[in-house]
Design an enzyme around this catalytic site. Structure first.
Site, PDB file in Angstrom:
ATOM      1  N   ASP A   2      -2.042   3.396  -5.252  1.00 29.04           N
ATOM      2  CA  ASP A   2      -3.060   2.392  -4.955  1.00 29.04           C
ATOM      3  C   ASP A   2      -3.803   2.091  -6.264  1.00 29.04           C
ATOM      4  O   ASP A   2      -4.534   2.942  -6.784  1.00 29.04           O
ATOM      5  CB  ASP A   2      -4.009   2.974  -3.889  1.00 29.04           C
ATOM      6  CG  ASP A   2      -5.062   1.980  -3.437  1.00 29.04           C
ATOM      7  OD1 ASP A   2      -5.343   1.026  -4.192  1.00 29.04           O
ATOM      8  OD2 ASP A   2      -5.602   2.158  -2.330  1.00 29.04           O
ATOM      9  N   HIS A   3      -3.623   0.885  -6.753  1.00 28.68           N
ATOM     10  CA  HIS A   3      -4.159   0.580  -8.084  1.00 28.68           C
ATOM     11  C   HIS A   3      -5.680   0.437  -8.085  1.00 28.68           C
ATOM     12  O   HIS A   3      -6.305   0.349  -9.140  1.00 28.68           O
ATOM     13  CB  HIS A   3      -3.503  -0.704  -8.614  1.00 28.68           C
ATOM     14  CG  HIS A   3      -3.370  -0.727 -10.113  1.00 28.68           C
ATOM     15  ND1 HIS A   3      -3.938   0.222 -10.926  1.00 28.68           N
ATOM     16  CD2 HIS A   3      -2.730  -1.578 -10.942  1.00 28.68           C
ATOM     17  CE1 HIS A   3      -3.671  -0.054 -12.183  1.00 28.68           C
ATOM     18  NE2 HIS A   3      -2.932  -1.144 -12.231  1.00 28.68           N
TER      19      HIS A   3
END
Ligand code: CAO
Length: 402
Positions: free
Chosen positions: A374-375
């Site tokens: 999850d950036h």
């Protein structure tokens, strides 16, 4: 568009291109109605000037489908039977816009008959139709086969029931299971809501594999009841070390997206694909268990999944997921994060590849890894460090005891 005896049909194929020289009767387009599909032949020889219709469009009798340029109006087959308009004002002298075509130049047959003809390698143009509106029937094909002795006796038996069954319903419809619905909904939400990035790496597990083989064969010699340790428990243990080393991978984003919860426990979910759906049983406190324990637990939980006996507690409180497709095959894939987790490791099939050691190529067992993260929570540099750390441990498992 000629009258083909149907109100409205859909254009399914365009068989010619603008600028193409076409011959009289050459198939121009294929149209499909509820029951019949047929090719519309060229009413004239010449050059295709414009194609008015598009695939997927509905057409009815007298819809303009194409415009031709022809130097030889005499090439129109059965000219007296056509209603055509000479469009001197709009187009050049020798351009025709067809409104109707004589019906008997059409090949009129249901899709089933067309498929049957294709299967038998028979050109429908050679068949004399006997059905209503010059429709080609199964009997016409049978007659053609008999007459032409096109196929050896008994080499083909037209099974009317099969053809009719196929004709009525060419698809087998299966329903989506409740598990699939739930899993599908979650996957979709995760895919939409989480900005995924996938980092790939290949890890040399030659030494790990040598050790695993040796360990398994020694165990086999000692024990009557033998359970083989696969590569996966080693990966699970390695991931536990990496989660302790990089706590951001063992976290969840709060619902208001303002804080991050760092978890003080290390639970790893394993994607298990069974007949009735995809399950992710969770191995708890993985950091505190040895590889033998993890292997037994993995076998226990995946068997439970296969027998559809997993309960809620078996599947909750996961921190990180591993999806190992390596036992099946394939090179790379990008897994979808299992929210509220923030990362997932995809494992593909390890294969022998030549690895350059500075002097020579050494055959090495390379394991492809894909880390989706999850950036919003994890940055690319951390992801690269995390995966490199896993690679280091897997390529020399002595690091695991340090
Ligand atoms: N590369 C090469 N070989 C691999 C491998 C990999 N990445 N992963 C497993 N193998 C090997 C194993 O070591 C084993 O060989 P040995 O007999 O020599 O030990 C063989 O392939 C079969 O392994 P397995 O798949 O039966 O066992 P596992 O422990 O690797 O996996 C489980 C267990 C439950 C995950 C597995 O049975 C399963 O269900 N796999 C499906 C995975 C899946 O569906 N993922 C979901 C995808 S959707 O996100």
């Amino acid at each position: 568009m000629p009258d083909i005896g149907l109100d409205e049909v859909e254009v399914t194929e365009v068989l010619v291109k603008v600028g193409e020289e076409i011959e009289l009767d050459q198939a121009l387009i294929t149209v499909e109605g509820d029951k019949a599909s047929m090719e519309i032949p060229a009413p004239i020889s010449g050059i295709v000037k414009d194609i008015i219709i598009k695939i997927g469009e509905k057409v009815t009798t007298s819809s303009v489908i194409m415009i031709f340029k022809s130097n030889d109006l005499n090439s129109i087959k059965n000219k007296k039977d056509f209603n055509y308009i000479k469009t001197e004002k709009k187009l050049s002298d020798n351009v025709l816009e067809e409104k109707d075509i004589k019906k008997n130049v059409l090949i009129h047959a249901t899709p089933v008959i067309r498929r049957l003809a294709r299967y038998l390698n028979i050109d429908l143009k050679n068949i004399i139709p006997s059905g209503p509106k010059n429709r080609i029937l199964k009997e016409d094909i049978e007659l053609y086969i008999k007459k032409n002795n096109a196929l050896k006796k008994n080499s083909f038996n037209i099974d009317e029931n099969n053809i009719e069954g196929f004709h009525k319903n060419p698809f087998k419809e299966i329903s989506i299971t409740n598990i699939q619905k739930i899993v599908g909904k979650n996957l979709h939400q995760n895919w939409i809501n989480i900005p995924h990035v996938t980092q790939f790496d290949e890890v040399n597990i030659t030494l790990l594999e040598e050790f695993r083989q040796k360990y398994n064969s020694q165990k086999k010699q000692k024990n009557n009841v033998f359970s083989n340790i696969t590569i996966l428990p080693f990966i699970i243990k390695t991931v536990a070390y990496a989660l302790l080393e990089f706590p951001i991978f063992n976290s969840s984003l709060s619902s208001n997206k303002k804080t991050i919860f760092l978890k003080k426990y290390v639970n790893v979910g394993i994607a298990v694909d069974v007949e009735h759906g995809l399950f992710v049983p969770v191995l708890k406190n993985v950091d505190k268990k040895n590889i033998e324990n993890l292997s037994s637990e993995l076998i226990f939980l995946s068997n439970k999944a296969r027998e559809n006996k997993l309960n809620e507690s078996d599947m909750k409180d996961g921190c990180f997921t591993i999806s190992n497709l390596g036992g099946i095959g394939g090179s790379w894939f990008s897994p979808i994060i299992n929210s509220p987790e923030v990362a997932i490791l995809g494992v593909s099939k390890a294969t022998i590849k030549p690895l350059w050691n500075g002097k020579e190529f050494i055959p090495s067992l390379m394991l492809p890894l894909s880390l989706s993260y999850d950036h919003r929570v994890i940055n690319g540099a951390d992801a690269a460090r995390f995966l490199t750390f896993i690679g280091k441990l897997l390529s020399d498992i002595r690091f695991l005891i340090m």
